[in-house]
Design a protein around this motif. Structure first.
Motif, PDB file in Angstrom:
ATOM      1  N   LYS A  40      99.716 -13.970  14.597  1.00 23.58           N
ATOM      2  CA  LYS A  40      99.675 -15.099  13.376  1.00 23.58           C
ATOM      3  C   LYS A  40      98.426 -16.374  13.696  1.00 23.58           C
ATOM      4  CE  LYS A  40     104.214 -14.467  12.158  1.00 23.58           C
ATOM      5  NZ  LYS A  40     105.849 -14.872  11.248  1.00 23.58           N
ATOM      6  N   GLU A  79      95.301 -17.137  11.103  1.00 27.92           N
ATOM      7  CA  GLU A  79      94.989 -17.922  10.265  1.00 27.92           C
ATOM      8  C   GLU A  79      93.647 -18.773  11.010  1.00 27.92           C
ATOM      9  OE1 GLU A  79      96.116 -21.535   8.051  1.00 27.92           O
ATOM     10  OE2 GLU A  79      96.728 -20.231   8.417  1.00 27.92           O
ATOM     11  N   LYS A  86      91.506 -17.095   8.611  1.00 25.84           N
ATOM     12  CA  LYS A  86      91.579 -16.661   7.222  1.00 25.84           C
ATOM     13  C   LYS A  86      90.801 -18.924   6.549  1.00 25.84           C
ATOM     14  CE  LYS A  86      94.978 -18.885   3.589  1.00 25.84           C
ATOM     15  NZ  LYS A  86      96.816 -19.233   3.737  1.00 25.84           N
ATOM     16  N   ARG A  87      90.690 -20.118   8.083  1.00 25.66           N
ATOM     17  CA  ARG A  87      90.233 -20.876   7.538  1.00 25.66           C
ATOM     18  C   ARG A  87      88.544 -20.615   7.714  1.00 25.66           C
ATOM     19  NH1 ARG A  87      93.936 -25.527  10.406  1.00 25.66           N
ATOM     20  NH2 ARG A  87      95.947 -24.422  10.118  1.00 25.66           N
ATOM     21  N   PHE A 134      97.047 -25.389  13.830  1.00 31.25           N
ATOM     22  CA  PHE A 134      97.287 -24.313  13.805  1.00 31.25           C
ATOM     23  C   PHE A 134      98.507 -24.417  13.632  1.00 31.25           C
ATOM     24  CE2 PHE A 134      92.560 -24.382  14.158  1.00 31.25           C
ATOM     25  CZ  PHE A 134      92.314 -23.617  13.572  1.00 31.25           C
TER      26      PHE A 134
END
Length: 528
Positions: free
Chosen positions: A217, A221, A224-225, A468
């Motif tokens: 996860k 993340e 994604k960022r 995060f």
């Protein structure tokens, strides 16, 4: 055979390819003559002086060789590519794409070649240090990596010196940095993923993590960022750090930056994610928690008692650098009763001729020292250190003799500055420098009560921070008793079997339980 060995030594350099988009907007290579292609590429680069386009003939077919002389190894080009192309291969006629692939396998197998079919791909490949060979009447062009390899040699980190431990540090080449990590973690589960960020710089950014250990996860993340970053230029990992941070309105760094490969390797094995940016030796490690900025890899290279002692020194130095000047201001302004009478009388006697109140005296010296610090960093290295040290001594001594400040003030500023340098991470030490001024001003109005209020707000602010999604004060808040073996003290390595619980690693255990080794029995003594 020597040609093949030379080609295998060439580093494969990938570049972003977008064939579908280019096919819709770019012209067809096959429909244009080599002269037209030459003019088009020359127009794209604006007749730049380092663009070279040479016509050649290989396999009985006219071709165009294009490269940027400043981006490739021209000696390797002459000794390998041109020599290889001059030898005709029997049974190969360049009429179809399959023929081109067969030619590449025969002459450049293992060299990391690519076939490109649009002008966007050609331009990008040239900018990444590749050479392009366009064959007449062919739909695709050949791209070969020919990077000059002129990178800074691996040296000791300049910002994070080490007494015992590896002396090598990251450099500006991202491929070299990946190799330094691969040398330390010889594991097939070490993965690297590439992103191209910056619409004008097209900077390569890698994320590295351990498959099967890192929390998927958190990895997702990070992906994604990075994918959401829409800027025109990326020059340093600090740009990435600011763009992916959970909360930007904080003086505390939310990503650990380091020049040391051993530090990054150990964090990867803990389950964290590394972010490498081409063009900088500073690598980011996320998620970062407050404890990470007080521990260094060298703590684990020496006796655990000494490592624990040094870590406590860092915590103490941070508090000294943060609150010492404000304590001085608060005590002299409001709380005289806290000092022993002889000490208080001595300080008052020293400040008898000082025309400024304590807060002005502190601010004057703190700002002066910050100016000297910045001057020492920016001046030429040969004189920078001398200016910063001699300037501080001369100005401090002259100011005390002139009655502008007291001698105790020189001591306070010196202790504060030295304690600030103890921090192993420059960005975290900068947070203490900023907050110190806030505490000084508040203590001038509210005394030590104001200092206490600000400290409470700082702790509350730290409790609200996330890196995060991971609480910044983990594993202290929330308190995880099993994780206290590597926070304020460092327990023996054999006792630290678990990875940080706040990372929620897929494999929480680092190694099986073994315990501390026991000495063998002496001769004649029976073992239990």
């Amino acid at each position: 055979m020597s040609i093949l060995k030379s080609l295998l030594k060439m580093r494969k350099k990938e570049y972003p390819v977008q064939p579908q988009e280019a096919a819709e907007t770019g012209p067809d290579l096959k429909s244009m003559s080599l002269e037209q292609l030459k003019k088009r590429i020359n127009a794209e680069f604006g007749s730049t002086v380092d663009l070279s386009m040479d016509e050649l003939k290989t396999e009985g077919k006219d071709a165009l060789l294009i490269y940027l002389k400043t981006m490739i190894d021209t000696k390797l080009l002459k000794e390998t590519i041109l020599q290889s192309l001059s030898v005709k291969e029997d049974g190969i006629e360049l009429t179809t794409e399959d023929d081109l692939k067969s030619l590449c396998k025969e002459k450049f197998g293992g060299a990391g070649y690519q076939l490109v079919e649009s002008f966007d791909d050609i331009i990008t490949a040239l900018l990444y240090g590749n050479i392009i060979i366009i064959f007449k009447d062919m739909e695709k062009a050949l791209s070969l990596s020919m990077d000059s390899g002129e990178d800074r040699s691996i040296t000791e980190p300049s910002t994070q010196t080490v007494i015992r431990g590896p002396k090598d540090g990251f450099v500006e080449s991202i491929s070299t940095n990946v190799r330094l990590l691969r040398k330390r973690i010889k594991n097939k589960h070490l993965r690297f993923e590439k992103f191209i960020i910056g619409s004008e710089t097209n900077t390569s950014v890698y994320i590295g993590y351990m498959k099967g250990i890192s929390n998927e996860k958190i990895v997702q993340e990070v992906r994604k960022r990075l994918g959401q970053i829409k800027v025109n230029a990326i020059f340093e990992s600090g740009n990435i750090e600011e763009l992916i941070a959970d909360k930007s309105a904080t003086p505390f760094p939310l990503a650990l930056n380091t020049e040391r490969p051993d530090s990054v390797a150990s964090n990867l094995l803990e389950g964290k994610i590394a972010i490498l940016v081409d063009g900088t030796p500073f690598v980011l490690v996320v998620p970062a928690v407050l404890v990470d900025f007080f521990s260094i890899a060298e703590d684990y290279y020496q006796n655990f008692m000494m490592g624990s002692f040094l870590r406590m020194i860092r915590y103490l130095s941070f508090m000294i650098a943060l609150i010492t000047p404000s304590l001085y201001v608060g005590i002299l302004t409001f709380h005289h009763e806290l000092l022993p009478t002889p000490l208080l009388l001595g300080i008052i006697a020293q400040r008898e001729g000082v025309p400024f109140p304590a807060v002005i005296e502190v601010l004057l010296m703190e700002v002066t020292f910050e100016i000297l610090r910045e001057a020492g960093v920016r001046m030429p290295r040969a004189v920078g250190q001398t200016v910063s040290i001699v300037g501080a001594l001369v100005i401090g001594q002259a100011a005390a003799e002139a009655g502008i400040i007291s001698n105790i003030m020189v001591i306070i500023v010196a202790i504060t500055a030295i304690a600030n340098f103890v921090s192993p991470t420059y960005s975290f030490a900068a947070a203490a420098r900023l907050l110190r001024f806030l505490l000084i001003i508040v203590s001038a109005f509210l005394g030590l009560y104001g200092v206490l209020i600000v400290l409470v707000f700082i702790v509350a602010h730290l409790s609200s921070l996330r890196s995060f999604g991971v609480p910044y004060l983990s594993p202290v808040a929330p308190f995880i008793i099993e994780q206290q073996k590597d926070v304020f003290f460092r327990f023996p390595i054999w006792s630290m079997r678990k990875r940080p619980a706040y990372l929620k690693s897929q494999n929480p255990e680092k190694f099986p339980k073994t315990g501390s080794p026991s000495p063998p029995p002496m001769e004649g003594e029976q073992s239990n």
